[in-house]
Design a protein around this motif. Structure first.
Motif, PDB file in Angstrom:
ATOM      1  N   ASP A 148      20.202  -1.404  97.768  1.00  0.00           N
ATOM      2  CA  ASP A 148      18.983  -1.437  98.526  1.00  0.00           C
ATOM      3  C   ASP A 148      18.182  -0.358  98.257  1.00  0.00           C
ATOM      4  OD1 ASP A 148      16.970  -0.997 100.744  1.00  0.00           O
ATOM      5  OD2 ASP A 148      18.318  -2.489 102.136  1.00  0.00           O
ATOM      6  N   ALA A 151      16.681   1.867 101.092  1.00  0.00           N
ATOM      7  CA  ALA A 151      17.885   2.867 101.923  1.00  0.00           C
ATOM      8  C   ALA A 151      18.142   4.101 100.894  1.00  0.00           C
ATOM      9  CB  ALA A 151      19.016   1.886 102.117  1.00  0.00           C
ATOM     10  N   SER A 152      18.389   3.642  99.545  1.00  0.00           N
ATOM     11  CA  SER A 152      18.547   4.793  98.517  1.00  0.00           C
ATOM     12  C   SER A 152      17.539   5.782  98.518  1.00  0.00           C
ATOM     13  CB  SER A 152      18.942   3.994  97.303  1.00  0.00           C
ATOM     14  OG  SER A 152      19.267   5.129  96.364  1.00  0.00           O
ATOM     15  N   VAL A 219      20.815   5.134 108.892  1.00  0.00           N
ATOM     16  CA  VAL A 219      21.162   4.474 107.526  1.00  0.00           C
ATOM     17  C   VAL A 219      22.313   3.827 107.410  1.00  0.00           C
ATOM     18  CG1 VAL A 219      20.966   4.591 105.069  1.00  0.00           C
ATOM     19  CG2 VAL A 219      19.121   5.889 106.472  1.00  0.00           C
ATOM     20  N   SER A 222      23.039   0.711 109.376  1.00  0.00           N
ATOM     21  CA  SER A 222      22.384  -0.529 108.897  1.00  0.00           C
ATOM     22  C   SER A 222      22.948  -1.523 107.948  1.00  0.00           C
ATOM     23  CB  SER A 222      20.987   0.170 107.942  1.00  0.00           C
ATOM     24  OG  SER A 222      21.312   0.684 106.950  1.00  0.00           O
ATOM     25  N   ALA A 224      22.938  -1.321 105.022  1.00  0.00           N
ATOM     26  CA  ALA A 224      22.316  -1.439 103.573  1.00  0.00           C
ATOM     27  C   ALA A 224      23.291  -0.822 102.505  1.00  0.00           C
ATOM     28  CB  ALA A 224      21.296  -0.517 103.680  1.00  0.00           C
ATOM     29  N   HIS A 225      23.176  -1.841 101.322  1.00  0.00           N
ATOM     30  CA  HIS A 225      24.091  -1.508 100.351  1.00  0.00           C
ATOM     31  C   HIS A 225      23.615  -0.342  99.291  1.00  0.00           C
ATOM     32  CE1 HIS A 225      27.358  -1.900  97.466  1.00  0.00           C
ATOM     33  NE2 HIS A 225      26.450  -1.998  96.409  1.00  0.00           N
ATOM     34  N   LEU A 226      24.346   0.771  99.342  1.00  0.00           N
ATOM     35  CA  LEU A 226      23.995   1.857  98.562  1.00  0.00           C
ATOM     36  C   LEU A 226      24.853   1.994  97.355  1.00  0.00           C
ATOM     37  CD1 LEU A 226      23.834   4.233 101.570  1.00  0.00           C
ATOM     38  CD2 LEU A 226      21.975   3.359 100.198  1.00  0.00           C
ATOM     39  N   THR A 272      32.415   1.710  99.428  1.00  0.00           N
ATOM     40  CA  THR A 272      31.179   1.144  98.570  1.00  0.00           C
ATOM     41  C   THR A 272      31.911   0.655  97.141  1.00  0.00           C
ATOM     42  OG1 THR A 272      29.790   2.866  99.711  1.00  0.00           O
ATOM     43  CG2 THR A 272      28.931   1.685  97.695  1.00  0.00           C
TER      44      THR A 272
END
Length: 278
Positions: A148, A151-152, A219, A222, A224-226, A272
């Motif tokens: 994402d 987000a990153s 974050v 959320s 979101a994929h990091l 992750t």
């Protein structure tokens, strides 16, 4: 494979940045072999660009360094990369899809960090950092499509803000104000007061660190994929900010925490990596 055992040019950059960012070395252990070279090269490249933007004190050497990188990105686009990091990235299938204009936007964003205006509030301060980190996030997502980008970029902007806070005296010396003006006003602090320990300075730092920790938590929540490296950084920095908030001397505690790794960072890197492999 050990993050720094390899006697390759890339490994020498890894060793350099693992010393400054211990979560980087941790996270590399969870990156799959097929993606490790490109992910490591990209992270090291981000650190090199950050060093030029924030770590070189004199303006002219910093500008020369960033101009060199601009030329290197142009050469890499023509398959003429000279630097070990751009050479490693150029081998990645997604590299050709990154527009050269995006790399130039990174350079412009790095130059913008050299002489920033004081930020009115937290959003403005993080937005000023995002001028550098938004294009980097877009490049990261082009190279590694599961990431994402927004987000990153946000995590990296928060990381920069936390490091500027830890090195408060250096940031002030170099013309950067690591805390927003509205926070200083609430605690009746002038810019010069930040360099001196006082009850007001400590209270302002604690409020600021709580705000950053809250941003980190948002974050994290959320979903979101990091990337593995950014996820480890997010959780390590959230722990650092929270720990410093509770300390009698927030700055000393924050600086010491940069040499430590919480279990949360290991857990985040592992989760992750599993998510990415699926």
């Amino acid at each position: 494979m050990d993050a720094v055992a390899d006697a390759t040019p890339l490994a020498s950059f890894e060793a350099k940045w693992v010393a400054a960012h211990p979560e980087f070395g941790l996270a590399l252990r969870f990156v799959g072999e097929s993606g490790r070279r490109a992910q490591s090269a990209f992270a090291c490249l981000v650190y090199e660009l950050e060093h030029a933007a924030f770590g070189i004190r004199e303006a002219q050497p910093a500008a020369i360094k960033l101009q060199w990188w601009a030329e290197e990105f142009a050469r890499a686009a023509k398959h003429e990369a000279r630097h070990p990091l751009t050479q490693a990235l150029a081998e990645h299938p997604g590299f050709a899809a990154v527009p050269l204009a995006l790399w130039y936007e990174v350079i412009a964003g790095a130059l913008a960090q050299r002489d920033p205006e004081p930020a009115a509030d937290r959003a403005a301060l993080l937005d000023a950092h995002a001028v550098l980190y938004r294009p980097l996030g877009a490049i990261e997502a082009a190279l590694f499509p599961s990431v994402d980008a927004a987000a990153s970029a946000r995590v990296r902007a928060l990381a920069r803000s936390l490091r500027d806070t830890a090195t408060l005296a250096d940031a002030l010396r170099d013309g950067r104000l690591p805390l927003p003006l509205d926070l200083l006003a609430r605690h009746r602090l002038a810019r010069g007061d930040l360099a001196r320990t006082s009850a007001q300075q400590v209270a302002a730092l604690r409020e600021w660190l709580r705000a950053l920790a809250s941003e980190h938590a948002e974050v994290a929540a959320s979903g979101a994929h990091l990337g593995v490296l950014v996820a480890a950084n997010l959780h390590a920095d959230r722990w650092r900010a929270r720990k410093a908030t509770r300390a009698e001397d927030p700055l000393a505690t924050l600086n010491a925490a940069f040499g430590q790794l919480p279990f949360d960072a290991t857990w985040a890197a592992w989760r992750t990596a599993r998510r990415s492999s699926r």
